[in-house]
Scaffold this motif. Structure first.
Motif, PDB file in Angstrom:
ATOM      1  N   ASP A 187      -2.421  15.129 -11.070  1.00 11.57           N
ATOM      2  CA  ASP A 187      -2.486  13.546 -10.903  1.00 11.57           C
ATOM      3  C   ASP A 187      -2.792  13.241  -9.545  1.00 11.57           C
ATOM      4  O   ASP A 187      -3.810  12.153  -9.556  1.00 11.57           O
ATOM      5  CB  ASP A 187      -0.967  13.106 -11.083  1.00 11.57           C
ATOM      6  N   THR A 246      -6.714  13.511  -9.537  1.00 12.17           N
ATOM      7  CA  THR A 246      -7.313  12.696 -10.419  1.00 12.17           C
ATOM      8  C   THR A 246      -7.495  11.174  -9.882  1.00 12.17           C
ATOM      9  O   THR A 246      -8.353  10.352  -9.970  1.00 12.17           O
ATOM     10  CB  THR A 246      -6.556  12.693 -11.762  1.00 12.17           C
ATOM     11  N   HIS A 247      -6.355  10.576  -9.242  1.00 14.94           N
ATOM     12  CA  HIS A 247      -6.311   9.330  -8.780  1.00 14.94           C
ATOM     13  C   HIS A 247      -6.556   9.163  -7.136  1.00 14.94           C
ATOM     14  O   HIS A 247      -6.760   8.080  -7.016  1.00 14.94           O
ATOM     15  CB  HIS A 247      -4.909   8.785  -9.134  1.00 14.94           C
ATOM     16  N   TYR A 248      -6.392  10.405  -6.490  1.00 14.51           N
ATOM     17  CA  TYR A 248      -6.275   9.831  -5.300  1.00 14.51           C
ATOM     18  C   TYR A 248      -7.228  10.940  -4.265  1.00 14.51           C
ATOM     19  O   TYR A 248      -7.754  10.518  -3.255  1.00 14.51           O
ATOM     20  CB  TYR A 248      -4.801   9.927  -4.748  1.00 14.51           C
ATOM     21  N   TYR A 290      -0.593   7.105  -2.445  1.00 15.75           N
ATOM     22  CA  TYR A 290      -0.279   7.669  -3.881  1.00 15.75           C
ATOM     23  C   TYR A 290       1.038   7.555  -4.415  1.00 15.75           C
ATOM     24  O   TYR A 290       1.269   6.999  -5.461  1.00 15.75           O
ATOM     25  CB  TYR A 290      -0.818   9.160  -3.746  1.00 15.75           C
ATOM     26  N   LYS A 320       1.656   3.894  -5.114  1.00 16.15           N
ATOM     27  CA  LYS A 320       1.024   3.186  -6.427  1.00 16.15           C
ATOM     28  C   LYS A 320       1.449   3.894  -7.774  1.00 16.15           C
ATOM     29  O   LYS A 320       1.933   3.244  -8.818  1.00 16.15           O
ATOM     30  CB  LYS A 320      -0.251   3.383  -6.209  1.00 16.15           C
ATOM     31  N   HIS A 321       1.778   5.406  -7.412  1.00 13.35           N
ATOM     32  CA  HIS A 321       1.508   6.110  -8.719  1.00 13.35           C
ATOM     33  C   HIS A 321       2.891   6.573  -9.011  1.00 13.35           C
ATOM     34  O   HIS A 321       3.299   7.300 -10.218  1.00 13.35           O
ATOM     35  CB  HIS A 321       0.614   7.141  -8.597  1.00 13.35           C
ATOM     36  N   VAL A 322       3.614   6.730  -7.992  1.00 12.72           N
ATOM     37  CA  VAL A 322       5.087   7.247  -8.324  1.00 12.72           C
ATOM     38  C   VAL A 322       6.188   6.275  -8.163  1.00 12.72           C
ATOM     39  O   VAL A 322       6.865   6.024  -9.231  1.00 12.72           O
ATOM     40  CB  VAL A 322       5.385   8.431  -7.116  1.00 12.72           C
ATOM     41  N   GLY A 372       5.262   2.788  -8.071  1.00 14.49           N
ATOM     42  CA  GLY A 372       4.694   2.038  -9.073  1.00 14.49           C
ATOM     43  C   GLY A 372       5.313   0.543  -8.963  1.00 14.49           C
ATOM     44  O   GLY A 372       5.404  -0.121  -8.088  1.00 14.49           O
TER      45      GLY A 372
END
Length: 564
Positions: A423, A426-428, A483, A486-488, A490
């Motif tokens: 992940d 992919t995102h960071y 990351y 934003k992604h953990v 959220g």
């Protein structure tokens, strides 16, 4: 002290609060009314108590739940059991008058079991992140157990309920336990690991108070003992008046606290009951073996723990050198098989030198590492009798599966950790693949350290994986704050974010404070083990071979009688 209470459940393992059911019925489960003249005398005694004004004493009457009895109900879906709490209503005044106070014989003789208040109490062993039990010293002016050390506790409060439904009552028992910890110690509510480390240990009756019942639990906080002491010193908690100090007792020294001849502090019967139950759940396998063998020369619980830690290191080293190579996830599975086996078995019943080999052999099958018994034995360098070792491995394999309760699927932190790394890429870290690879290597170092701790018994793999990622980012100097936000985290609320941060802190603390020992100490304990282990379970012994032959003969006779 140990005879001053009884455990109504005798659990083999801690339970979650939602594993209990409630049958609420005031007609069936309320106390019977006392004769008018006796009730009048008790009312007078209550009024006398109210008239006495003392600093630190707050006495008032409130409604409480009355525990009438506990039933055991089988779940038809999976044959598991639920405990059903049969509850009515009572009040604090009735408890003080019928169970807490010393009464003259002319009054006491009229009070039977059906007249007793039996208010359902709650209490909890609060454990800090540096493994200390939190005890409070009760104020000298408290009506109940003055000047004694106790665990945080109180009562579930019916006044807090919207309805008397089963769900609301269980939730009140759950939430009131948390509230008592906060209100009495000033522990930060957000630091309590309610979701991962909050269990019921027992429901006890205090015989010194005519069977007063209490739901006793265990709860962890991510705060250290020093941090909690600093908060307690602020005296801003709502029930600060009930205690005069905190006492922090090492978790691994519970036996000293329970031994009246070796401690300088006095604890309440309820505290004694809860700590004893906690200790028994941790030490049941050791105690069962000693009772069965009726020997005084057995290993202590601490000595067993040291033996297990020694063989855990041996097992990890064996797996890392194994051919063909085992994956890191396979090694983690193997380590968990070993740990879970000894949750309910003593090293004196089954010697770890044999069990750890069986764990590796079983892991080769469950993790699809295809290898013959001959090739497996080729990894055992110091065996003087390969045929005997092969017999031990094959004869113990089914025993291991049975002792694991046929639960062979192990969820480790490695897969969710790999998911986080993918992940991230992919995102960071799409343009910084090398940073992701550095995080993977450093994170695996952390996951390796978890294998020689009990962290998998305390936290889910996803939380361990996240902790490994955070640890790796700090050590590898790779900034992933954006990351994580934003992604953990959220859209999580701030309280939920704080809980995750506190859990990460606690996991890291557990992993980084693993037990150390001296080889000379282990050598002496291993020599002691050779003299006290159960020879009847040793595949090398004549006793074991005789037992196996008898078992085989029994099966043969059964087949001859029953099979066509």
């Amino acid at each position: 002290m140990s005879s001053a209470w009884i455990d109504l459940l005798n659990l083999k393992k801690p339970l979650k609060f939602n594993e209990f059911l409630v049958n609420f019925n005031t007609e069936l489960y309320n106390a019977k009314p006392l004769p008018n003249d006796i009730q009048k005398q008790l009312d007078e005694r209550w009024n006398q108590l109210l008239s006495v004004v003392k600093p630190g004493r707050v006495l008032y009457n409130e409604s409480k739940f009355r525990l009438h009895s506990i039933d055991k109900k089988m779940n038809d879906d999976d044959n598991s059991f639920h405990f059903v709490l049969n509850l009515g209503l009572t009040d604090y005044k009735s408890f003080i008058c019928t169970q807490q106070q010393s009464l003259p014989t002319e009054i006491r003789q009229h009070i039977t079991e059906d007249h007793l208040s039996h208010p359902l109490g709650v209490g909890s062993i609060l454990i800090t992140s540096d493994d200390f039990i939190v005890l409070i010293k009760r104020n000298s002016n408290c009506v109940d157990s003055p000047n004694l050390y106790d665990i945080p506790g109180g009562h579930a409060e019916p006044k807090n309920l919207k309805s008397y439904s089963q769900e609301d009552i269980i939730e009140e028992i759950h939430s009131s336990t948390i509230a008592e910890c906060v209100d009495e110690t000033n522990v930060d509510r957000n630091s309590l690991l309610v979701d991962s480390s909050f269990y019921v240990l027992a429901i006890t009756r205090n015989l010194n108070q005519y069977g007063r019942p209490s739901v006793e639990s265990c709860l962890r906080t991510s705060m250290t003992s020093q941090e909690l002491q600093q908060r307690y010193n602020l005296q801003t908690q709502s029930e600060a008046f009930e205690s005069t100090e905190l006492k922090f007792w090492p978790l691994n020294k519970i036996s000293d606290l329970l031994n009246p001849s070796s401690t300088i502090i006095s604890i309440t019967p309820a505290c004694h009951a809860t700590l004893t139950t906690y200790s028994q759940l941790r030490t049941k396998a050791n105690g069962d073996y000693i009772q069965k063998q009726k020997s005084k020369d057995c290993l202590t619980v601490d000595e067993e723990a040291m033996v297990l830690r020694y063989y855990e290191l041996q097992l990890k080293d064996f797996c890392e050198k194994f051919e063909p190579p085992m994956t890191k996830m396979a090694i983690a599975v193997c380590m968990q098989y070993f740990k879970r086996f000894y949750l309910n078995n003593s090293v004196m019943d089954y010697h770890p030198r044999d069990i750890y080999l069986i764990c590796v052999y079983l892991t080769c099958k469950t993790e699809e590492l295809r290898i013959s018994i001959i090739d497996f034995l080729g990894n055992i360098k110091n065996s003087t009798n390969i045929d005997q070792t092969a017999d031990i491995v094959l004869s113990y394999e089914l025993l291991l599966i049975e002792k694991l309760d046929f639960q062979l699927v192990i969820h480790t932190a490695h897969r969710p950790f790999e998911g986080l790394i993918i992940d991230l890429k992919t995102h960071y870290l799409r343009d910084n693949v090398n940073d992701a690879d550095r995080l993977r290597l450093t994170g695996y170092e952390f996951l390796d350290k978890t294998l020689i701790t009990d962290v998998y018994f305390l936290f889910p793999p996803s939380q361990i994986a996240l902790t490994a990622l955070v640890f790796a980012s700090v050590k590898a100097a790779v900034n992933i704050d954006e990351y994580i936000l934003k992604h953990v985290y959220g859209s999580l609320e701030s309280i939920q974010m704080q809980k995750i941060k506190e859990t990460i802190k606690l996991i890291a603390n557990v992993v980084n404070t693993s037990t150390k020992f001296k080889k000379s100490e282990v050598k002496q304990i291993l020599e002691k083990l050779e003299k006290c282990y159960n020879i009847n379970n040793d595949p090398r012994s004549d006793e074991y071979k005789k037992k196996r032959l008898e078992q085989f003969q029994t099966i043969t006779d059964y087949e001859a009688r029953n099979l066509p």
